[in-house]
Design an enzyme around this catalytic site. Structure first.
Site, PDB file in Angstrom:
ATOM      1  CG  HIS A 214      42.772  36.013  60.334  1.00 37.13           C
ATOM      2  ND1 HIS A 214      43.427  37.091  59.860  1.00 37.13           N
ATOM      3  CD2 HIS A 214      43.159  35.872  61.621  1.00 37.13           C
ATOM      4  CE1 HIS A 214      44.192  37.597  60.810  1.00 37.13           C
ATOM      5  NE2 HIS A 214      44.055  36.876  61.895  1.00 37.13           N
TER       6      HIS A 214
HETATM    7  C1  UD1 Z   1      45.094  33.208  66.089  1.00 36.58           C
HETATM    8  C2  UD1 Z   1      45.427  34.464  66.911  1.00 36.58           C
HETATM    9  C3  UD1 Z   1      45.282  35.716  66.051  1.00 36.58           C
HETATM   10  C4  UD1 Z   1      46.059  35.574  64.765  1.00 36.58           C
HETATM   11  C5  UD1 Z   1      45.625  34.291  64.057  1.00 36.58           C
HETATM   12  C6  UD1 Z   1      46.389  34.063  62.769  1.00 36.58           C
HETATM   13  C7  UD1 Z   1      44.855  34.290  69.291  1.00 36.58           C
HETATM   14  C8  UD1 Z   1      43.927  34.761  70.341  1.00 36.58           C
HETATM   15  N1  UD1 Z   1      44.535  34.641  68.046  1.00 36.58           N
HETATM   16  O1  UD1 Z   1      43.724  33.248  65.757  1.00 36.58           O
HETATM   17  O2  UD1 Z   1      45.775  36.834  66.767  1.00 36.58           O
HETATM   18  O3  UD1 Z   1      45.818  36.706  63.964  1.00 36.58           O
HETATM   19  O4  UD1 Z   1      45.870  33.188  64.923  1.00 36.58           O
HETATM   20  O5  UD1 Z   1      45.956  32.882  62.133  1.00 36.58           O
HETATM   21  O6  UD1 Z   1      45.822  33.648  69.612  1.00 36.58           O
HETATM   22  N2  UD1 Z   1      42.796  26.007  62.669  1.00 36.58           N
HETATM   23  C9  UD1 Z   1      43.173  25.161  61.648  1.00 36.58           C
HETATM   24  N3  UD1 Z   1      44.509  24.834  61.563  1.00 36.58           N
HETATM   25  C10 UD1 Z   1      45.433  25.291  62.410  1.00 36.58           C
HETATM   26  C11 UD1 Z   1      45.026  26.151  63.452  1.00 36.58           C
HETATM   27  C12 UD1 Z   1      43.702  26.494  63.571  1.00 36.58           C
HETATM   28  O7  UD1 Z   1      42.364  24.720  60.856  1.00 36.58           O
HETATM   29  O8  UD1 Z   1      46.620  24.949  62.278  1.00 36.58           O
HETATM   30  C13 UD1 Z   1      41.369  26.370  62.802  1.00 36.58           C
HETATM   31  C14 UD1 Z   1      40.819  25.954  64.164  1.00 36.58           C
HETATM   32  O9  UD1 Z   1      40.281  24.692  64.119  1.00 36.58           O
HETATM   33  C15 UD1 Z   1      39.785  27.015  64.412  1.00 36.58           C
HETATM   34  C16 UD1 Z   1      40.329  28.223  63.702  1.00 36.58           C
HETATM   35  O10 UD1 Z   1      41.286  27.790  62.751  1.00 36.58           O
HETATM   36  O11 UD1 Z   1      38.560  26.704  63.827  1.00 36.58           O
HETATM   37  C17 UD1 Z   1      40.878  29.206  64.710  1.00 36.58           C
HETATM   38  O12 UD1 Z   1      42.203  28.906  65.114  1.00 36.58           O
HETATM   39  P1  UD1 Z   1      42.800  29.548  66.480  1.00 36.58           P
HETATM   40  O13 UD1 Z   1      44.225  29.185  66.632  1.00 36.58           O
HETATM   41  O14 UD1 Z   1      41.878  29.221  67.574  1.00 36.58           O
HETATM   42  O15 UD1 Z   1      42.719  31.080  66.331  1.00 36.58           O
HETATM   43  P2  UD1 Z   1      42.970  31.986  65.107  1.00 36.58           P
HETATM   44  O16 UD1 Z   1      41.668  32.490  64.647  1.00 36.58           O
HETATM   45  O17 UD1 Z   1      43.836  31.290  64.128  1.00 36.58           O
END
Ligand code: UD1
Length: 370
Positions: A214
């Site tokens: 991820h």
């Molecule tokens: C975050 C953390 C990372 C961790 C990861 C685990 C930071 C900087 N990064 O990254 O350290 O390893 O979480 O998952 O805090 N999304 C969903 N549903 C959700 C949450 C997010 O679909 O409940 C999607 C968002 O729309 C986005 C992507 O996932 O497209 C990224 O989510 P985001 O929380 O921004 O960061 P992570 O990549 O999850």
């Protein structure tokens, strides 16, 4: 003493749960110094399978405050958390804010608290990848630089903080809190009989590999993601590969038109799993391939060979003592490591010091004695 415990994203929930359970257990005692606590969920992760399912798996109570910040750019997300968390701090007036891990919620809440002259305790302090392109590395460095209690999970943490000039009196080697959750969850699994996941595992002939992916550096660049998927497809010819897909990774596989690599392979995809179902899956694996931080540690705790699909790790003890190997992010590197795994050696390692399931107890005792 009043604590505000902060959790926001998937990798936080398994670190905050043991603290809550320890506080609940102590609440029943009589002779301790009085301690009260409230739980704040920032809402950085919000989907059922990124958040609520973990509250259920770990028996975490409903949060006292839900900040509902959602996704966004780093600046947007961090800023929204700070604005909302400041209101909570004003209302609750805690003595100590406890943050865990290295996500944006960790950074935002530690800065907010410190600027309000509230003490900050950081659980999982001192880890360093030395890779400033990782948002988590920036979060770790900033959080540690302003924390009053630095709870360290592995020896490198203590060394890094010493080099950065932190007062050794603020640094506590307490072991790895994720292993508290791992131990608890293994007990739950045996009680539950691996109910839901067992069926799925039976469909996979032994031995099998489990993959998680991820990290933006792996899944946001088309060529990198394609190379990793090709390596997994190649491995799946030899050993079944099970791949629960993170929402970010699924979006990018679809956007970059890479689904055909999976479809033409023997990779078995599935939606994200709950912690318990995923544990049931990976604890039976012959090999784990991951870019997660937590799974590097958890596989070390159970002695399961782990390939970390990254160029670096902030958790070197998993390599020096544990079952982890850094294999890089290129197809050739991953396949070369797999050839060694098949023909030469399977690294099982040993369990690092104080990864014994009692970390939360140590942390709460230290906070109470302060
Ligand atoms: C975050 C953390 C990372 C961790 C990861 C685990 C930071 C900087 N990064 O990254 O350290 O390893 O979480 O998952 O805090 N999304 C969903 N549903 C959700 C949450 C997010 O679909 O409940 C999607 C968002 O729309 C986005 C992507 O996932 O497209 C990224 O989510 P985001 O929380 O921004 O960061 P992570 O990549 O999850």
């Amino acid at each position: 003493m009043k604590l505000l415990l902060v959790a926001g994203a998937r990798p936080n929930f398994m670190k905050i749960a043991p603290l809550i359970h320890e506080l609940q257990a102590r609440g029943k005692g009589t002779d301790e110094r009085e301690i009260s606590w409230k739980l704040v969920h920032t809402g950085q992760h919000y989907d059922y399978d990124m958040s609520k399912v973990f509250f259920d798996d770990f028996d975490i109570p409903e949060p006292d405050h839900f900040l509902n910040v959602g996704s966004g750019s780093h600046a947007e997300q961090t800023a929204r958390i700070m604005v909302e968390f400041e209101k909570v701090c004003k209302a609750e007036n805690p003595d100590i804010v406890v943050v865990v891990g290295d996500v944006n919620s960790t950074l935002a809440c530690s800065i907010t608290a410190k600027k309000m002259s509230i003490k900050v305790a950081h659980v999982e302090a001192g880890l360093r990848s030395r890779d400033m392109t990782m948002p988590e590395e920036i979060n770790r460095i900033v959080t540690d630089s302003i924390s009053d209690f630095l709870f360290v999970s592995e020896p490198s943490g203590r060394e890094n903080l010493k080099k950065e000039g932190k007062d050794p009196g603020q640094v506590y080697y307490v072991g790895n809190i994720m292993i508290d959750t791992l131990h608890d969850s293994l007990k739950k699994l045996s009680a539950k009989g691996i109910a839901q996941c067992a069926g799925r595992i039976e469909q996979v002939s032994q031995p099998y590999a489990v993959v998680t992916l991820h990290r933006p550096s792996n899944v946001d660049v088309r060529e990198t993601l394609a190379g990793i998927l090709e390596a997994l497809a190649e491995i799946s010819k030899d050993m079944p590969v099970v791949f629960p897909i993170h929402p970010r990774t699924r979006k990018n596989i679809e956007a970059y038109g890479l689904m055909h690599i999976i479809e033409r392979s023997k990779i078995k995809t599935m939606p994200l799993q709950s912690y318990l179902d995923f544990l049931a899956l990976w604890k039976g694996a012959a090999l784990v391939l991951t870019d997660s931080g937590g799974l590097q540690e958890e596989s070390t705790a159970l002695g399961i060979p782990c390939f970390t699909i990254r160029e670096n790790t902030e958790r070197p003890v998993t390599i020096e003592e544990g079952s982890n190997i850094l294999v890089g992010i290129n197809r050739q590197g991953i396949l070369a490591a797999y050839a060694d795994f098949k023909n030469v050696s399977r690294k099982t390692g040993r369990i690092p010091g104080l990864w014994d399931g009692k970390t939360a107890r140590r942390i709460i005792s230290i906070l109470l004695a302060s």
